[in-house]
Scaffold this motif. Sequence first.
Motif, short mmCIF file in Angstrom:
data_model
loop_
_atom_site.label_atom_id
_atom_site.label_comp_id
_atom_site.label_asym_id
_atom_site.label_seq_id
_atom_site.Cartn_x
_atom_site.Cartn_y
_atom_site.Cartn_z
N SER A 59 0.86 -1.19 0.00
CA SER A 59 0.00 0.00 0.00
C SER A 59 0.89 1.23 0.00
N PHE A 60 0.76 2.06 -1.01
CA PHE A 60 1.51 3.32 -1.12
C PHE A 60 3.02 3.10 -0.95
N GLY A 61 3.52 2.02 -1.46
CA GLY A 61 4.95 1.75 -1.39
C GLY A 61 5.37 1.06 -0.12
N GLY A 62 4.54 1.07 0.91
CA GLY A 62 4.83 0.35 2.15
C GLY A 62 4.06 -0.96 2.21
N PHE A 100 -6.83 6.61 4.94
CA PHE A 100 -5.76 7.22 4.14
C PHE A 100 -4.66 7.85 4.94
N PRO A 134 -0.43 7.09 2.92
CA PRO A 134 0.48 7.89 2.09
C PRO A 134 1.23 8.94 2.89
N HIS A 135 0.60 9.48 3.90
CA HIS A 135 1.24 10.51 4.71
C HIS A 135 2.27 9.89 5.66
N LYS A 147 -4.46 14.17 6.71
CA LYS A 147 -3.15 14.74 6.38
C LYS A 147 -2.72 15.76 7.45
N TYR A 155 7.93 9.46 -0.62
CA TYR A 155 6.74 9.42 -1.45
C TYR A 155 5.98 10.73 -1.30
N VAL A 187 2.66 12.89 -1.75
CA VAL A 187 1.22 12.76 -2.01
C VAL A 187 0.63 14.11 -2.41
#
Lengths: 318, 318
Positions: free
Chosen positions: B12-15, B69, B72-73, B288, B316, B318
Motif C-alpha cells: 500500500s503506497f509503497g509500504g 488514508f 500515504p502521509h 493529512k 513518497y 502525495v
Amino acid sequence: MGGLTVTSSIKSFGGTLHKLSHDSTSTGTKMALNLFIPPAPPREPIKMPLLVYLSGLTCTGDNCAEKGFIQPHAVKYGIAVAYPDTSPRGAGVEGEDKDWDFGTGAGFYIDATNPPYDKNYKMYTYITKELPALLKEHYQEIDTERVSLMGHSMGGHGAMSIYLKNPGKYLSCSAFAPIANPVACPWGQKAFTGYFGPPPPTSSVESPTPSIWQQHDSTHLIKSYPQDTPMAIKIDVGTADKFYQDGQLLVENFEKAAREAKWGEAYVEVKKRDGYDHSYYFVSSFVKDHVDFHATFLLGVGQRRPDGLVVGEGAYQV
Amino acid sequence: MGGLTVTSSIKSFGGTLHKLSHDSTSTGTKMALNLFIPPAPPREPIKMPLLVYLSGLTCTGDNCAEKGFIQPHAVKYGIAVAYPDTSPRGAGVEGEDKDWDFGTGAGFYIDATNPPYDKNYKMYTYITKELPALLKEHYQEIDTERVSLMGHSMGGHGAMSIYLKNPGKYLSCSAFAPIANPVACPWGQKAFTGYFGPPPPTSSVESPTPSIWQQHDSTHLIKSYPQDTPMAIKIDVGTADKFYQDGQLLVENFEKAAREAKWGEAYVEVKKRDGYDHSYYFVSSFVKDHVDFHATFLLGVGQRRPDGLVVGEGAYQV
C-alpha cells in the motif's frame, strides 16, 4: 429521463459526495450511484469535466468512493466523479443471484442480447447514454461532453471497451487490473455466454468480421481502432494480483495487440506494479497518477484555461 | 509475550500493511491488528516512530486502514502505523454481543473492574503495555519509545484518555469526533456502568478526589494534567456530525476544561469543520493535517535528523 433522488450528501475533501438513486429506463430497475462534486465549480461559462469510475465484480458505487481516494485529486483539478453501480439489482431475472461473478453485481458494462438477460442487463446503454443525460439534466455545472473513463477489474474492461467502441468520444481511459481480454478468460467466457449466447465457432483462420464476443473485447477492439483518432489509455496491474496470475486479466494480450496496432507507450501505457495485489490498497496507491493522467486530457494541466484560472493552482493540496 | 501470526502482507503506497493476529495476555482472547510499515526504514541506529490509531464503536483495525488514508502521509514521514482492534472478541462474557455500543466492538480502551467484564475487557493494558511490547519484540525497526496516539469517536476518547493518564509518555495526541466527556453522555454512561459499576454519587460540591468514572474521562483528566509536562492535543469535529449534535461527543466540555486549565490553542487545538459528518469521509479529509501534526513531534518536520536525513525529503509525495 426523470426524477433523481438525493439520498444523502456527504462532505469529503472540501467537496460533496451525493448519494443518488433513480428509476433507470435502460435497466428497468432502480439504480443507485454516487456523484462527487468538487468545491467551487469553475466560473460560468466554464463547466467541470466528468470522470466516470466503473467498479469491479461484486462492487457497487460505494467501494471506490470510500476506499479509492480519488476525491482529493479530483478536488485539486475541479473534476466531477461519477461512481455508478455495476449491474441492475432486483431485476428478478432467473439465476441472476446464483453466482457472484455473473448477473447481479456483474453486469460487465455490455447490453445483453441473450434471453432472459436481454431485458435488464443494459449497462452499456446506461453508462454511455442514460447516465450522462441524467447528469446533464440535473447538474448543470458538469460538462457531459468532456468525459473520461476509469475502471477496476471488470470495470477496467468496461472503461476500455466503452472507450474503444467510441473512438474520439471520451478524452482518456485508465484501468486498474482490467479484464483486458474477456473472450479468453474464465470470467469473461462465463459472462459472455450468459449475456450473448454460446461461444462463437473457432477457426484456424481469423475471421475478418469480429464475432459478437469480440465486439466487446478490448484486445480485439483495439485492432480496428482508427489510427487517425486520439488514443490515451493507461493501465496498472500488480504483480502479486492473484487474478492476474490466474489468467483472468490477460493484460499482456492487450498490450501485445496495442503494439501490433502500432500504438506505442505514449498512447497505451501499461505498468506492472511490483508486489501489489488486486484490492483497493492497490487502486488507492496509484490513483493520483491516474487522475493526473486524466486531468491532462480533461483540463490541460498547468495551462491557463479560457476563464483565466491556472489549473492546479490554489486548490486543495494533497 | 509470544507468537505473532502474519495472516497476510499487502502492499500500500509503497509500504506494507501486515495483517497480524496473536493470543493476547491482556484480554485472554486472540487479537487481530493491522500494522503499516513504510518503505525504506531509516538507517540504523535510527528507528521509525509509531502512530497508534484507535477506532470507534463497531469498528476493527480494518476500517481506517482501508478508508482513513493515513498510509500515504505515514510513508512521506517514515512513520509506522498500528491499527489495533477495539475490544476483545469471542471472550464469551454474558451479554457482550447484545448491543452494538457495549461489549464486543466497544471496549472503550479501559480496564474494566466490574464483573463479568473485569477478566477480558482490558484494552487499556493491551494498548499501553502489550501492544508496544509485542511490536518491540517482533519489529526491531520500530522505536516503541516514540509513540503518538490518534483516534476516532470512541477511539478519540481512547487516544485522549490514554494520553492524559500518562503525562509525557506519548509525544502527541489527536482525535476525530472524540467522545470527549464520557461520564456525561449516553454512550459513556452505558459503557462505564457496565465496565466500572453504577454511576458515582453526585453532589453539589465537586469532590477533590475523582471518581472511578472521572479517572477515565478526558474532560476530568485534563484538569489535573501537570502544567510542567508537554501537551499536544489536536481535535477535529464536523458540524454535521449527528452524534455531535446529539450530545454524545461533548467536545465543547473538553475544550472549556482545557482553557480553564490554562491550556491555550497552541497546546489543545479544537477545530469545527463546517458540514462534515461522523464518517471516514470526514476522517480521510483531514487525516493529512493530523499526520503532519504528529510528525512535528515524532520527527521534527524539515529538521535534519541524527542520521543526516532531512525529514520529508525524497520520500513518497502525495
